[in-house]
Design a protein around this motif. Structure first.
Motif, PDB file in Angstrom:
ATOM      1  N   PHE B  64       0.759  -1.304  -0.034  1.00 23.61           N
ATOM      2  CA  PHE B  64       0.084   0.024  -0.126  1.00 23.61           C
ATOM      3  C   PHE B  64       0.917   1.239  -0.038  1.00 23.61           C
ATOM      4  CE2 PHE B  64      -3.244  -3.120   1.604  1.00 23.61           C
ATOM      5  CZ  PHE B  64      -4.191  -2.784   0.619  1.00 23.61           C
ATOM      6  N   GLY B  65       2.054   1.016   0.735  1.00 23.74           N
ATOM      7  CA  GLY B  65       3.040   2.154   0.586  1.00 23.74           C
ATOM      8  C   GLY B  65       3.359   2.606  -0.839  1.00 23.74           C
ATOM      9  N   ALA B  66       3.682   1.824  -1.495  1.00 26.53           N
ATOM     10  CA  ALA B  66       4.125   1.729  -2.879  1.00 26.53           C
ATOM     11  C   ALA B  66       3.096   2.357  -3.847  1.00 26.53           C
ATOM     12  CB  ALA B  66       4.610   0.707  -3.917  1.00 26.53           C
ATOM     13  N   LEU B  67       1.660   1.964  -3.299  1.00 28.37           N
ATOM     14  CA  LEU B  67       0.491   2.433  -4.074  1.00 28.37           C
ATOM     15  C   LEU B  67       0.220   4.029  -3.741  1.00 28.37           C
ATOM     16  CD1 LEU B  67      -2.135   2.163  -5.627  1.00 28.37           C
ATOM     17  CD2 LEU B  67      -3.295   1.438  -3.643  1.00 28.37           C
ATOM     18  N   LYS B  68       0.478   4.412  -2.654  1.00 33.24           N
ATOM     19  CA  LYS B  68       0.497   5.775  -2.014  1.00 33.24           C
ATOM     20  C   LYS B  68       1.348   6.497  -2.805  1.00 33.24           C
ATOM     21  CE  LYS B  68      -0.792   8.858   0.974  1.00 33.24           C
ATOM     22  NZ  LYS B  68      -0.036  10.135   0.284  1.00 33.24           N
ATOM     23  N   ALA B  69       2.697   6.052  -2.839  1.00 41.48           N
ATOM     24  CA  ALA B  69       3.745   6.631  -3.607  1.00 41.48           C
ATOM     25  C   ALA B  69       3.476   6.944  -5.000  1.00 41.48           C
ATOM     26  CB  ALA B  69       5.080   5.981  -3.337  1.00 41.48           C
ATOM     27  N   ASN B  70       2.878   5.986  -5.859  1.00 45.06           N
ATOM     28  CA  ASN B  70       2.476   5.988  -7.139  1.00 45.06           C
ATOM     29  C   ASN B  70       1.505   7.261  -7.426  1.00 45.06           C
ATOM     30  OD1 ASN B  70       4.157   4.093  -8.044  1.00 45.06           O
ATOM     31  ND2 ASN B  70       2.735   2.574  -7.889  1.00 45.06           N
ATOM     32  N   TRP B  71       0.461   7.146  -6.379  1.00 44.24           N
ATOM     33  CA  TRP B  71      -0.483   8.116  -6.430  1.00 44.24           C
ATOM     34  C   TRP B  71       0.096   9.379  -6.177  1.00 44.24           C
ATOM     35  CZ3 TRP B  71      -5.005   8.942  -8.396  1.00 44.24           C
ATOM     36  CH2 TRP B  71      -5.908   9.973  -7.806  1.00 44.24           C
ATOM     37  N   ASP B  72       0.908   9.700  -5.261  1.00 43.43           N
ATOM     38  CA  ASP B  72       1.360  11.057  -5.015  1.00 43.43           C
ATOM     39  C   ASP B  72       2.240  11.551  -6.201  1.00 43.43           C
ATOM     40  OD1 ASP B  72       0.527  11.227  -2.705  1.00 43.43           O
ATOM     41  OD2 ASP B  72       2.187  10.260  -1.536  1.00 43.43           O
ATOM     42  N   ALA B  73       2.869  10.513  -6.898  1.00 45.78           N
ATOM     43  CA  ALA B  73       3.851  10.950  -8.037  1.00 45.78           C
ATOM     44  C   ALA B  73       2.959  11.106  -9.277  1.00 45.78           C
ATOM     45  CB  ALA B  73       4.957   9.792  -8.573  1.00 45.78           C
ATOM     46  N   LEU B  74       1.811  10.655  -9.448  1.00 49.35           N
ATOM     47  CA  LEU B  74       0.774  10.699 -10.197  1.00 49.35           C
ATOM     48  C   LEU B  74       0.334  11.896 -10.311  1.00 49.35           C
ATOM     49  CD1 LEU B  74      -0.201   9.546 -13.227  1.00 49.35           C
ATOM     50  CD2 LEU B  74      -2.054   8.365 -11.597  1.00 49.35           C
ATOM     51  N   THR B  75      -0.199  12.591  -9.130  1.00 51.85           N
ATOM     52  CA  THR B  75      -0.723  13.661  -9.029  1.00 51.85           C
ATOM     53  C   THR B  75       0.099  14.896  -9.229  1.00 51.85           C
ATOM     54  OG1 THR B  75      -0.892  13.251  -6.512  1.00 51.85           O
ATOM     55  CG2 THR B  75      -2.978  13.006  -7.760  1.00 51.85           C
ATOM     56  N   ALA B  76       1.197  14.519  -8.570  1.00 50.01           N
ATOM     57  CA  ALA B  76       2.362  15.521  -8.840  1.00 50.01           C
ATOM     58  C   ALA B  76       2.804  15.869 -10.297  1.00 50.01           C
ATOM     59  CB  ALA B  76       3.635  15.083  -8.077  1.00 50.01           C
ATOM     60  N   PHE B  77       2.333  15.114 -11.114  1.00 47.17           N
ATOM     61  CA  PHE B  77       2.463  15.149 -12.541  1.00 47.17           C
ATOM     62  C   PHE B  77       1.954  16.373 -12.946  1.00 47.17           C
ATOM     63  CE2 PHE B  77       1.695  14.661 -17.095  1.00 47.17           C
ATOM     64  CZ  PHE B  77       2.950  14.548 -17.629  1.00 47.17           C
ATOM     65  N   GLN B  78       2.783  17.570 -13.466  1.00 41.45           N
ATOM     66  CA  GLN B  78       2.178  18.808 -14.141  1.00 41.45           C
ATOM     67  C   GLN B  78       1.052  19.384 -13.102  1.00 41.45           C
ATOM     68  OE1 GLN B  78       0.381  18.397 -17.952  1.00 41.45           O
ATOM     69  NE2 GLN B  78       2.503  18.054 -18.891  1.00 41.45           N
ATOM     70  N   ASP B  79       1.347  19.115 -11.809  1.00 43.19           N
ATOM     71  CA  ASP B  79       0.475  19.653 -10.876  1.00 43.19           C
ATOM     72  C   ASP B  79      -1.060  19.327 -10.995  1.00 43.19           C
ATOM     73  OD1 ASP B  79       0.044  21.495  -8.740  1.00 43.19           O
ATOM     74  OD2 ASP B  79       0.252  23.606  -9.765  1.00 43.19           O
ATOM     75  N   ASN B  80      -1.309  18.292 -10.411  1.00 46.38           N
ATOM     76  CA  ASN B  80      -2.730  17.731 -10.258  1.00 46.38           C
ATOM     77  C   ASN B  80      -3.388  17.496 -11.796  1.00 46.38           C
ATOM     78  OD1 ASN B  80      -3.131  16.900  -7.991  1.00 46.38           O
ATOM     79  ND2 ASN B  80      -3.433  19.128  -7.220  1.00 46.38           N
ATOM     80  N   ALA B  81      -2.648  17.374 -12.821  1.00 50.25           N
ATOM     81  CA  ALA B  81      -3.014  17.398 -13.989  1.00 50.25           C
ATOM     82  C   ALA B  81      -4.273  16.173 -14.128  1.00 50.25           C
ATOM     83  CB  ALA B  81      -2.205  17.181 -15.334  1.00 50.25           C
ATOM     84  N   VAL B  82      -3.811  14.979 -13.715  1.00 51.10           N
ATOM     85  CA  VAL B  82      -4.609  13.731 -13.733  1.00 51.10           C
ATOM     86  C   VAL B  82      -6.146  14.243 -13.209  1.00 51.10           C
ATOM     87  CG1 VAL B  82      -4.976  11.506 -13.151  1.00 51.10           C
ATOM     88  CG2 VAL B  82      -2.852  12.288 -13.661  1.00 51.10           C
ATOM     89  N   LEU B  83      -6.158  14.826 -12.034  1.00 54.97           N
ATOM     90  CA  LEU B  83      -7.643  15.023 -11.452  1.00 54.97           C
ATOM     91  C   LEU B  83      -8.086  16.128 -12.396  1.00 54.97           C
ATOM     92  CD1 LEU B  83      -6.491  15.451  -7.649  1.00 54.97           C
ATOM     93  CD2 LEU B  83      -7.410  13.485  -8.783  1.00 54.97           C
TER      94      LEU B  83
END
Lengths: 279, 301
Positions: B64-83
């Motif tokens: 779950f730690g890695a999942l969280k880290a992946n999520w953080d890295a993903l949302t950090a991409f272009q400043d929450n672009a995914v959301l």
């Protein structure tokens, strides 16, 4: 009639008008003067045009064949599963990838086909593929695109065929059984003929869908510099004409050709199958 | 199968119950693997680091730690672009869904249950347009939308999405096969207006087909790639489908020209998962209608 007014408006705005626009642009030049077939000729002489037609044609053969063979076979097999709960669960599992159409399905299969991370890397290895580059070699692309399209599209059609099989009157099936027909014979002589309309329907829609191949090669071109170019399919070529080469008229000409071929196929279908007999 | 071999097989005893069952079961199970394994892999991949993805068993769970880290890295991409992309997709899909339903249910109803001038022409043109591949109209649509000065606005894809002839056709089939005309005639004789008949008699009966049209149109809009790719090239307007496509070109393993600031494969897997989850959720809710509704269409002979 007020009930159809909104629909008629949308039909004109997004069905009739763009078609008219495409015709207008296909037969004129940038300045708006009539040019006859010169846009069609000049795009056909583009060095990528014949290749793109070939790619799409080969892909369509693979895609339509696999769809007909496997969808019909799976629907017939599912229909023999006596437990209704098991058959429903199976149909659900087969249908799940249907939710992954578009870019998502291509991404999933980029992973599946990359031997370094794929869960079936041993299978890929047994087939002689050890690197991502070997898997996505140009000669493999029609098969790979077929796998992606089949994975997302087949489940829905299996559900439809299963439903059509359910609608075959029980006395017909009963008669076949009393005559001593084996499962094979029943399938071949009773069930498949009664699925004919649905099979044709599926082939036509799959043809129209397959001819507009775009997202698969486009994403693959992003994932593999140089293997699948940005001009693999006809729709990629129209995109390239319109937005990279600033040749809107050429793009419209290619769009028209795709449209004519698909609508002609649809026309044959409507005339031959009687599927859409309205009254 | 040739005639002779048919006769030969007719004389043979039917295959033993157990062995033929085994064969059927094996084939069906193999296809379960084909359809479901990639989805399962995708879910698990999102819980791993890139190294775990390569080295661990492909069907193992990371952490779950890695999942969280992946999520953080993903949302950090272009400043929450995914959301933002997800929000865009939801906005586009829902607005066009509402327009589609408001327009196609009455139209299908009128085509099936009433006579009016041009009915046949409308029916035929619906069938033709339905079989017309929409992607071939993307360039002409671009020109039309450009002429209307709507390029770069959400209407450039919402309005074309709203035009959904398949929905009209489904509604038409449903009303002409599942609802008796006498029912409506009786209501009219009781003094109900045309609108009243539609609102009080037809609409309540139409729930299954509304769900069906809604589901198909939602999925079609959510998964469309080509049209928004052309109409909305700015990153902050992209729907999630085009967004994950642009993420792909930031993964160094797939695109060697991507810089070191790119994202990693598990994050791309997570993004794909996020992109499909709304459709899966809607699918779970609509499943009941899906099977019965497809059968409703299948009964037309």
């Amino acid at each position: 009639m007020a009930f159809v007014a909104g629909y008629v408006l949308l039909l004109i705005a997004f069905g009739v008008l763009p078609t008219g626009y495409a015709i207008y642009f296909a037969f004129t030049d940038g300045g708006g003067s009539f040019t006859g077939f010169s846009n069609f000729i000049s795009t056909a002489q583009d060095f990528r045009f014949v290749d793109a037609i070939g790619h799409v044609a080969i892909y369509l053969v693979f895609w339509l064949l696999s769809l007909v063979v496997f969808v019909v076979a799976l629907a017939l097999l599912l229909h023999r599963v006596s437990s209704s709960r098991a058959s429903q669960a199976l149909r659900f599992l087969y249908y799940i990838p249907g939710a992954l159409a578009g870019a998502a399905s291509v991404l999933v299969w980029l992973f599946m086909l990359d031997p370094t991370v794929s869960p079936v890397s041993s299978l890929l290895g047994a087939l002689g593929f050890h690197t991502f580059g070997e898997v996505i070699a140009p000669g493999n692309l029609p098969v790979l695109f077929t796998i992606v399209a089949f994975w997302t599209g087949a489940g829905g059609w299996i559900v439809v065929m299963y439903g059509a099989l359910n609608n075959i009157p029980t006395d017909v099936m009963e008669a076949a059984r009393i005559d001593g027909a084996s499962a094979w014979q029943t399938a071949w002589h009773v069930q498949i003929p009664m699925l004919r309309k649905w099979i044709i329907y599926m082939v036509i829609l799959a043809f129209a869908g397959g001819a507009q191949l775009f997202v698969e090669p486009q994403l693959l071109s992003l994932a593999s510099v140089g293997v699948a170019g940005r001009d693999y399919s006809l729709n990629q070529l129209t995109y390239d004409f319109a937005f990279q080469m600033n040749n809107i008229n050429g793009a419209a000409a290619v769009s028209m050709e795709l449209l004519v071929v698909s609508v002609a196929a649809a026309g044959v279908f409507v005339a031959r199958s009687g599927f859409f007999d309205a009254d | 199968m040739s005639r002779a071999s048919q006769r030969a097989s007719r004389r043979k005893r039917p295959l033993g119950q157990t062995s033929s069952r085994l064969l059927v079961g094996t084939v069906l199970a193999l296809f379960v693997l084909f359809f479901a394994l990639p989805v399962l892999w995708l879910v698990l991949a999102a819980t791993k680091t890139d190294q775990q993805l390569v080295n661990n068993n492909p069907l193992s769970f990371g952490s779950f730690g890695a999942l969280k880290a992946n999520w953080d890295a993903l949302t950090a991409f272009q400043d929450n672009a995914v959301l933002q992309w997800l929000g865009n997709s939801a906005l586009y899909a829902v607005i066009s869904l509402v327009i589609t339903l408001c327009v196609s249910i009455p139209a299908g109803y009128a085509l099936a249950m009433t006579e009016f001038r041009g009915r046949r022409a409308l029916l035929v043109s619906t069938l033709v347009v339905m079989l017309m591949p929409s992607a071939t109209l993307v360039v002409p649509l671009f020109l039309e939308v450009n002429a209307a000065h709507l390029i770069g606005t959400m209407w450039s894809i919402v309005l074309p999405y709203s035009f959904y002839p398949f929905g009209v056709y489904l509604t038409y089939i449903y009303f002409s096969t599942a609802v008796p005309k006498d029912l409506l005639a009786a209501a009219r004789m009781d003094g109900c207006s045309e609108l009243g008949v539609f609102r009080h008699i037809a609409l309540p009966l139409a729930t299954p087909v509304i769900a069906l049209v809604g589901f198909f149109s939602f999925v079609a809009n959510w998964t469309n790639y080509f049209l928004p790719y052309v109409m909305l090239p700015e990153s902050n307007q992209m729907p999630i489908q085009v967004g994950v496509g642009s993420l792909l070109s930031n993964v160094p393993q797939f695109n060697p020209t991507a810089g070191s600031l790119g994202i990693e494969r598990p994050q791309l897997a997570l993004a794909t998962l996020v992109a499909i989850s709304p459709v899966l959720i809607v699918f779970l809710f609509a499943q009941r209608f899906l099977v019965s509704g497809m059968l409703a269409g299948a009964t037309k002979e």
